[in-house]
Enzyme design. Structure first.
Site, PDB file in Angstrom:
ATOM      1  N   GLU A  44       0.837  -1.193   0.000  1.00  0.00           N
ATOM      2  CA  GLU A  44       0.000   0.000   0.000  1.00  0.00           C
ATOM      3  C   GLU A  44       0.880   1.255   0.000  1.00  0.00           C
ATOM      4  OE1 GLU A  44      -3.399   1.880   3.039  1.00  0.00           O
ATOM      5  OE2 GLU A  44      -1.959   0.392   3.768  1.00  0.00           O
ATOM      6  N   LYS A 113      -9.496   2.245  -1.796  1.00  0.00           N
ATOM      7  CA  LYS A 113      -9.689   1.651  -0.476  1.00  0.00           C
ATOM      8  C   LYS A 113     -11.025   2.091   0.129  1.00  0.00           C
ATOM      9  CE  LYS A 113      -7.130   1.286   3.924  1.00  0.00           C
ATOM     10  NZ  LYS A 113      -5.925   1.793   4.622  1.00  0.00           N
ATOM     11  N   CYS A 150      -5.089  -3.271   3.110  1.00  0.00           N
ATOM     12  CA  CYS A 150      -4.755  -3.099   4.524  1.00  0.00           C
ATOM     13  C   CYS A 150      -5.960  -3.235   5.460  1.00  0.00           C
ATOM     14  CB  CYS A 150      -4.032  -1.760   4.699  1.00  0.00           C
ATOM     15  SG  CYS A 150      -3.048  -1.622   6.210  1.00  0.00           S
TER      16      CYS A 150
END
Length: 259
Positions: A44, A113, A150
Site C-alpha cells: 500500500e 480503499k 490493509c
C-alpha cells in the site's frame, strides 16, 4: 491439466518501504520489480508513503494515468508481468485524495480503499476519501484476483463480496502499522479470510520498523505457503488452482451457506 485449468501462478511480494520522494519511488519500482513472476505485488502507498501520522498527502496525489501509473505500466510491460502497487489518487476533494491500488500489465484496474484506517489512534479519513463499496476483480493468467487494501482485511464482508464476484485469490497490499498484537492480528486475519472463503490470500506489507512486515501467501485451507519476517525482502510462491478445487471439495462451506 485440462484446457480450462489455468497454469500455476508465480507470485512475487515485494516487502519494501515506501519513501517520501515520488520520483525516487518510481525509480525503485523499476529496480525492485523482479523477473519471472506472473503477478508482482507491492505494498500500500508505495508511490509515496503516508509520512508522519496525520500528514497532508494531497500534494502527492496523481491521476491513475499520471507519472506513477505510467511507470507501473512500463515496468509491467518490460518484465512481462502484472504489477499491483498503491498510490494516492486525485479525487473530487483536492484536500483528501483516494488511497488507490493500481493494476497494470495483463490486467488493468484501480481499486479505491473502502475502509479507511480510523482505528488504533489513527484517523485516515481526515486526510483521505473512501472509495465506494464494490468488488474489484481482475483476470491474471486465468486466475480471478480480488483487490483489498490493509484495513479492509478487518471487514470479512468485503472479502466475501469479492469471492461472490468470482475471486479465487485475494491480493492485500498493506502498510500495517507496527504495535502490540499487530503481527498476530495480521497473521490471524489473513488466514481467516483464506479459510472462511476457501481462497488463496496474497498479502504484501511494508517492513519494520514503522510497519509490521510479515508478507504472506496463504492457501485455501489456511496453510502458510510463504512468509517474510519483519525486514525488507522479496517473497515468492506458486499458486496452483488445483489446490483451491481440492480445498472446496474438502470444505464446501461456500456451497453450504444458507445466508
Amino acid at each position: 491439466m485440462s484446457p480450462s485449468t489455468p497454469a500455476p501462478l508465480r507470485v512475487a511480494l515485494v516487502q519494501e518501504p515506501a519513501g517520501l520522494d515520488p520520483e525516487a519511488g518510481r525509480a525503485r519500482l523499476r529496480e525492485l520489480t523482479p523477473e519471472g513472476a506472473d503477478l508482482v505485488v507491492f505494498p500500500e502507498a508505495f508511490a509515496r508513503d503516508f509520512g508522519p501520522a496525520g500528514s497532508d498527502v494531497s500534494a502527492f496525489a496523481e491521476p491513475v494515468d499520471g507519472p506513477f501509473g505510467t511507470t507501473l505500466a512500463e515496468v509491467a510491460a518490460q518484465r512481462r508481468t502484472t504489477v499491483v502497487a498503491g498510490m494516492f489518487e486525485t479525487g473530487p476533494d483536492p484536500a483528501r485524495p483516494y488511497n488507490t491500488l493500481l493494476v497494470r500489465g495483463a490486467a488493468s484496474a484501480a481499486y479505491r480503499k473502502v475502509h479507511l484506517y480510523d482505528s488504533f489512534g489513527y484517523r485516515e479519513s481526515d486526510r483521505l476519501t473512501a472509495g465506494e463499496p464494490g468488488a474489484t476483480v481482475v483476470d491474471v493468467g486465468g486466475h480471478a484476483v480480488g483487490l483489498m487494501t490493509c484495513y479492509d482485511l478487518r471487514f470479512p464482508e468485503l472479502a466475501r463480496a469479492l469471492v461472490d464476484a468470482g475471486a479465487e485469490i485475494l491480493v492485500v497490499p498493506a502498510a500495517w502499522v507496527a504495535g502490540p498484537r499487530k503481527v498476530d492480528h495480521w497473521r490471524t486475519l489473513l488466514r481467516a479470510r483464506a479459510i472462511e472463503n476457501t481462497v488463496h490470500v496474497v498479502a504484501a506489507a511494508q517492513p519494520a520498523p514503522r510497519y509490521s512486515g510479515h508478507s504472506m501467501v496463504v492457501d485455501p485451507l489456511g496453510d502458510v505457503l510463504a512468509e517474510a519476517g519483519p525486514d525488507a525482502q522479496v517473497l515468492t510462491a506458486e499458486i496452483d488452482h488445483a489446490v483451491l478445487v481440492e480445498a472446496r471439495r474438502t470444505n464446501p462451506s461456500l456451497a453450504n451457506r444458507r445466508l
